[in-house]
Design a protein around this motif. Structure first.
Motif, PDB file in Angstrom:
ATOM      1  N   UNK A  87       0.786  -1.221   0.000  1.00 42.17           N
ATOM      2  CA  UNK A  87       0.000   0.000   0.000  1.00 42.17           C
ATOM      3  C   UNK A  87       0.818   1.270   0.000  1.00 42.17           C
ATOM      4  N   UNK A  88       2.140   1.152   0.141  1.00 38.95           N
ATOM      5  CA  UNK A  88       2.978   2.346   0.032  1.00 38.95           C
ATOM      6  C   UNK A  88       2.918   2.872  -1.400  1.00 38.95           C
ATOM      7  N   UNK A  89       3.130   4.166  -1.546  1.00 42.25           N
ATOM      8  CA  UNK A  89       3.039   4.779  -2.867  1.00 42.25           C
ATOM      9  C   UNK A  89       4.188   4.322  -3.759  1.00 42.25           C
ATOM     10  N   UNK A  90       3.957   4.244  -5.065  1.00 40.59           N
ATOM     11  CA  UNK A  90       5.060   3.958  -5.990  1.00 40.59           C
ATOM     12  C   UNK A  90       6.177   4.985  -5.801  1.00 40.59           C
ATOM     13  N   UNK A  91       7.393   4.485  -5.749  1.00 39.15           N
ATOM     14  CA  UNK A  91       8.521   5.372  -5.535  1.00 39.15           C
ATOM     15  C   UNK A  91       8.882   5.600  -4.086  1.00 39.15           C
ATOM     16  N   UNK A  92       8.127   4.992  -3.155  1.00 38.52           N
ATOM     17  CA  UNK A  92       8.473   5.117  -1.734  1.00 38.52           C
ATOM     18  C   UNK A  92       9.871   4.561  -1.494  1.00 38.52           C
ATOM     19  N   UNK A 104       0.894   6.743   5.343  1.00 40.57           N
ATOM     20  CA  UNK A 104       0.717   5.448   4.690  1.00 40.57           C
ATOM     21  C   UNK A 104       1.379   5.394   3.326  1.00 40.57           C
ATOM     22  N   UNK A 105       1.504   6.522   2.632  1.00 40.71           N
ATOM     23  CA  UNK A 105       2.177   6.523   1.337  1.00 40.71           C
ATOM     24  C   UNK A 105       3.644   6.144   1.473  1.00 40.71           C
ATOM     25  N   UNK A 106       4.236   6.437   2.616  1.00 37.83           N
ATOM     26  CA  UNK A 106       5.645   6.135   2.824  1.00 37.83           C
ATOM     27  C   UNK A 106       5.890   4.690   3.227  1.00 37.83           C
ATOM     28  N   UNK A 111       1.687  -1.379   8.659  1.00 37.59           N
ATOM     29  CA  UNK A 111       2.762  -1.048   9.602  1.00 37.59           C
ATOM     30  C   UNK A 111       2.533   0.277  10.321  1.00 37.59           C
ATOM     31  N   UNK A 112       1.906   1.232   9.637  1.00 37.69           N
ATOM     32  CA  UNK A 112       1.599   2.497  10.302  1.00 37.69           C
ATOM     33  C   UNK A 112       0.620   2.276  11.447  1.00 37.69           C
ATOM     34  N   UNK A 113      -0.393   1.452  11.210  1.00 34.92           N
ATOM     35  CA  UNK A 113      -1.361   1.134  12.261  1.00 34.92           C
ATOM     36  C   UNK A 113      -0.683   0.408  13.426  1.00 34.92           C
ATOM     37  N   UNK A 289      -5.144   6.280   7.017  1.00 35.44           N
ATOM     38  CA  UNK A 289      -4.876   6.909   5.723  1.00 35.44           C
ATOM     39  C   UNK A 289      -5.750   8.137   5.480  1.00 35.44           C
ATOM     40  N   UNK A 290      -6.739   8.363   6.333  1.00 34.53           N
ATOM     41  CA  UNK A 290      -7.751   9.378   6.040  1.00 34.53           C
ATOM     42  C   UNK A 290      -7.730  10.558   6.989  1.00 34.53           C
TER      43      UNK A 290
END
Length: 323
Positions: A87-92, A104-106, A111-113, A289-290
């Protein structure tokens, strides 16, 4: 369609058996490569525990990891967590040490939760061996928990936990693509512990305790009244099995408008544009994420897993055992 067919044991899936046989051969050859030293295996200097599954799709691993971390912390131990970071963003960029400033993008939502719920040192990297190395270099810990990774054989492990859905089981018992299995059923005989989500079995059962609604926007705590049972709400879930979340809300008495998104969905404000007429209740995994786009009537349902004590005992004993 395919997932439903796996668990309804549709007869047409036999047409995929030749592909399944190829998959089984690839899995077996890959395991042998690691077992016989043809591929590199990293063994950390402290115990490592895998929390994974043998089937495709969500089985509730993240609440189990959180509960296990909290149970070990309650015993005075210092667990750390590694994750692939779905679920991390492309390019993280990896490895990523999860902190209170992470999003969450990172690092991915799970894992953030885990880090926000437990405070445990958490590192994300698709190369889990690199994640463990970074974790060991950055934190004083007693053992490592890997969120998923049962099939990541480049990482040596001391204890394997497999989580399965007590109701769905292993479907038709076939491997991909003819069935939901990532590895043949015989693999279950090799793991150290099998947990059954939704079972009351005192040794293997995992149940989930509902702990109420929390505001997605943290600074709203205590400022707004949460929707009460009987209210009409929009239920939002971007998880592997959203039906169970919706059922939990219905059993609590809410009138549920159901909105499913793909697992690890990256939300935008547009996703909620049509939901302004009612309060929104989402999973805690979605809530992390929100927060930046949340309004006062967005809530998440907090749940916690109840683990069998023999499992916690077995994992804690890994730390106390002599090297």
């Amino acid at each position: 369609m395919l997932v439903r067919a796996w668990y309804r044991q549709a007869t047409w899936l036999w047409l995929l058996r030749p592909l399944e046989l190829v998959f089984r051969v690839v899995v077996q050859l890959r395991r042998k490569a690691y077992r016989y030293g043809l591929a590199t295996v990293y063994r950390p200097p402290i115990p490592l525990v895998i929390v994974g599954n043998i089937t495709v799709g969500g089985t509730g691993k993240t609440p189990v990891v959180i509960a296990l971390v909290e149970a070990l912390q309650a015993r005075g131990l210092r667990p750390g967590v590694v994750s692939r970071g779905y679920g991390a963003a492309p390019g993280a960029r990896f490895p990523h040490q999860v902190s209170d400033r992470s999003d969450a993008d990172q690092c991915g939502d799970e894992p953030l939760l885990i880090h926000r719920r437990t405070g445990a040192p958490t590192v994300v990297d698709p190369d889990r061996s690199a994640a463990v190395s970074t974790l060991l270099a950055s934190a004083e810990i007693d053992l490592v928990l890997s969120d998923d990774g049962l099939q990541h054989y480049a990482l040596a492990r001391d204890f394997e936990i497999v989580l399965m859905d007590a109701l769905r089981g292993t479907g038709n018992g076939f491997c991909l693509p003819a069935g939901p299995l990532r590895e043949p059923l015989g693999r279950l005989a090799e793991v150290d512990y099998v947990l059954l989500r939704g079972s009351d079995d005192p040794i293997q059962g995992v149940r989930y305790d509902v702990q109420g609604l929390r505001p997605v926007r943290e600074n709203d705590a205590g400022e707004q009244a949460a929707p009460l049972p009987g209210s009409a709400i929009h239920a939002v879930a971007g998880i592997g099995q959203p039906g169970q979340f919706f059922s939990t809300l219905e059993e609590a008495g809410f009138v549920v408008g159901k909105h499913s998104f793909a697992d690890h969905h990256r939300y935008t404000e547009q996703d909620f544009a049509a939901f302004a007429d009612r309060p929104i209740i989402m999973t805690e995994k979605d809530a992390v994420k929100c927060r930046s786009m949340a309004h006062a009537q967005m809530w998440y349902l907090k749940i916690s897993a109840r683990l069998p004590e023999p499992l916690v005992d077995a994992v804690a004993a890994l730390v106390r055992s002599p090297a």
